[in-house]
Design an enzyme around this catalytic site. Sequence first.
Site, short mmCIF file in Angstrom:
data_model
loop_
_atom_site.label_atom_id
_atom_site.label_comp_id
_atom_site.label_asym_id
_atom_site.label_seq_id
_atom_site.Cartn_x
_atom_site.Cartn_y
_atom_site.Cartn_z
N GLU A 292 -133.74 85.53 -40.68
CA GLU A 292 -134.01 86.77 -39.98
C GLU A 292 -133.41 87.97 -40.72
O GLU A 292 -133.99 89.05 -40.77
CB GLU A 292 -133.47 86.71 -38.55
CG GLU A 292 -133.88 85.49 -37.75
CD GLU A 292 -135.36 85.43 -37.44
OE1 GLU A 292 -136.10 86.36 -37.84
OE2 GLU A 292 -135.79 84.46 -36.81
N GLU B 19 -133.97 67.63 -21.59
CA GLU B 19 -135.37 67.27 -21.79
C GLU B 19 -135.97 67.92 -23.05
O GLU B 19 -136.85 67.34 -23.68
CB GLU B 19 -136.19 67.68 -20.56
CG GLU B 19 -135.89 66.89 -19.30
CD GLU B 19 -134.73 67.46 -18.48
OE1 GLU B 19 -134.47 66.94 -17.38
OE2 GLU B 19 -134.09 68.43 -18.97
N GLY C 213 -142.34 76.09 -35.63
CA GLY C 213 -141.18 76.79 -36.18
C GLY C 213 -140.10 77.13 -35.19
O GLY C 213 -139.54 78.23 -35.24
N ASP D 120 -126.44 76.68 -39.49
CA ASP D 120 -125.46 76.75 -38.40
C ASP D 120 -126.06 77.39 -37.15
O ASP D 120 -125.79 76.95 -36.03
CB ASP D 120 -124.19 77.48 -38.84
CG ASP D 120 -124.47 78.85 -39.45
OD1 ASP D 120 -125.64 79.15 -39.78
OD2 ASP D 120 -123.51 79.63 -39.63
N ASP E 49 -134.47 62.23 -9.70
CA ASP E 49 -134.69 61.40 -8.52
C ASP E 49 -136.15 60.96 -8.38
O ASP E 49 -136.43 59.95 -7.73
CB ASP E 49 -134.20 62.10 -7.25
CG ASP E 49 -134.89 63.42 -6.97
OD1 ASP E 49 -135.39 64.04 -7.91
OD2 ASP E 49 -134.92 63.82 -5.80
N GLY F 63 -124.87 82.84 -39.52
CA GLY F 63 -125.91 83.56 -38.78
C GLY F 63 -127.30 83.15 -39.18
O GLY F 63 -127.52 82.13 -39.81
N HIS G 137 -137.26 70.23 -3.02
CA HIS G 137 -136.48 70.64 -4.21
C HIS G 137 -137.31 70.42 -5.47
O HIS G 137 -138.17 69.55 -5.54
CB HIS G 137 -135.17 69.85 -4.29
CG HIS G 137 -135.31 68.38 -4.52
ND1 HIS G 137 -135.74 67.52 -3.53
CD2 HIS G 137 -135.09 67.63 -5.61
CE1 HIS G 137 -135.78 66.29 -4.01
NE2 HIS G 137 -135.39 66.32 -5.27
N HIS G 138 -137.05 71.22 -6.45
CA HIS G 138 -137.78 71.27 -7.72
C HIS G 138 -139.15 71.94 -7.59
O HIS G 138 -139.89 72.01 -8.57
CB HIS G 138 -137.96 69.89 -8.36
CG HIS G 138 -136.69 69.20 -8.74
ND1 HIS G 138 -135.49 69.87 -8.87
CD2 HIS G 138 -136.42 67.88 -9.01
CE1 HIS G 138 -134.55 68.99 -9.19
NE2 HIS G 138 -135.07 67.80 -9.28
N ASN H 47 -124.01 79.79 -43.12
CA ASN H 47 -124.09 81.15 -43.68
C ASN H 47 -123.83 82.20 -42.60
O ASN H 47 -124.25 83.34 -42.73
CB ASN H 47 -125.45 81.38 -44.36
CG ASN H 47 -126.60 80.89 -43.51
OD1 ASN H 47 -126.51 80.89 -42.28
ND2 ASN H 47 -127.67 80.46 -44.14
#
Length: 612
Positions: A521, A63, A457, A488, A40, A517, A145-146, A515
């Site tokens: 990691e 955003e 990253g 994925d 708004d 996952g 608001h916000h 793969n």
Amino acid sequence: MYARAPSADNLASGQTFLAQYILDRLVQLGVKQLFGVPGDFTLSFNDVIEQDTRIRWIGCCNELNASYAADGYARVKQAQLNRAPDESGKIQGGVRGLAAMVTTFGVGELSCMNGIAGAYAERVPIIHIVGVPSTKLQKGHVILHHTLGDVGGRFDVFKNATSEMTCAQAYLSSAENAAAEIDRILLAALTTARPAYLTLPTDLVYAPVDASRLQKPLIPSGPLDERLPTGKTLKQETEERLAFVVDQIERLWEQAEDPIIIVDACAVRFGAGHLVEDLVKATGVRWFVTPMGRTILDEDPSTGFGGTYVAQLSDERIRGAVEKTDLAIMVGAMRSDLNTGLWSSKIETKNIIELHSNCTLVQYATYDKISFHLLLPALARVLKRKSSIPASPTLPLVPLPAGQPADNLTHDVLWPLVGQYLRERDIVVAEVGTAAFGLLTLPLPKGATFVSQVLWGCIGFSVGATLGALLAAQEAGFSRRVVLFVGDGSAQLTVQEVATIVRYGLTPTIVLLNNEGYTIERLINGPTAEYNDISLWDWSKLLPLFTPPSGSTTKPGAYFSASTRGELEAILGDEDFARSDRIQLLEVKLGRLDAPKALYRLGEVTRQVNSA
């Protein structure tokens, strides 16, 4: 209409509306797309944007993705700066590859802050325009608001937060100096290659401002003539210091038997590619890139290209070729961990010359204000060709291994096949991790552009960046395929932006590495840990989920799947697939712990560093 626009007849001669001034400046600087999500406090500005046919509003799903899209758009525009000027002497792609986005106060700007921080870290200029409450409401300190809802109505919380990750900020409170403030932050973004922040109160959207400033280019082209206390002009002082630095480098060059050039991120960000190319051609020197410096020049071994250097994460032949040098000229170095193989280079400081956008380092000495824009043309004139320079390592470094069509897919097979699939002028977007490391040993074709977020990253970046890359590719004036490589797990963070890609009739090829996952990691810690698992999706249902606009003439999207070598060879070798005239998703199924060799090495080293 959110607010009634006053008639332009009410403007005095030489005036324009403040919102229009912003758009005029952006258009002057090559911006043709504005990314964002309406709120708004932005709607009046959105009306002005919608009425301006020179710039297109790109409404994103959120955003954060808008900031990623702006980042990708700017990077592809930046890449155009690294090609030689055209016949008119102008460099294509817009000044410094600028992008712009619009969000609403508080909730919107906080949502995109991660993307803005990434652009700041990786030197990508984005103008972040934030629609904020009216100056009257701000002065009244009302609970709105916000806001955070605390007594006293604090309206400076978010602008204070963003000041740490933008190069300049303008908090407009009146029309009196608004145009000058807008120009100030735009110039800062262009000269530092970093994001800038602008607040636009709702009651200033149609405020009249002086339009005469628009007649003057934002970046001055005149000579440096500032008078110094010594009596010399800045130009004279700079020329004397430049000559001294050139002499120092020329002396080291003559002594060196095996010099090389390593091109890095800031050479890309500041449009120095064509200057590096002139030096390479003049000297015949071998040259290498870092992960953040890729595709600044064509990665062609016949030009002396030796590969991507990441120290201990590199192929041994590349590392050996680089680290035996007795003189390395580094252009635009960015010494982050993943860009340097966790700072493992063995090149000694005494054998290093660093050229930056604002200074030069020769061995142990620093020369401020001697930039690579000044030095590279001078060096191309004076450095003599070396007759004894060794040949570059033979590329591609990883050939396609022998195997059978029924063999399960592995990374050893995937990336050589990808190398055969890619074509000239492709824009390759790679998620940091498996995709980016898989492409390390793969020379990209002539005219290609590589987009990846190596320093910041943040997983999920690549999907939003692909939207921006696609729109920048449309502006190039010639056909360019955009190919996204994403895991994925990363895709699940931001995949809703594929809806925006469909909405605007864009046609990327998305190669999804499934793969099951977070493999990067798993290789660092927890190979079987539940925290590295993700929800398993039926990716064949993704494209049908998103409906193109009524009347769209874009071909329906297509889904492909490959879990064996033969299936992938057939898909990548199919001319209809290669044409990329529709959005298409190729799901490549790989083992949970299968990864490129460089990623295995990264996992081992990172595990050691983190445990220490």
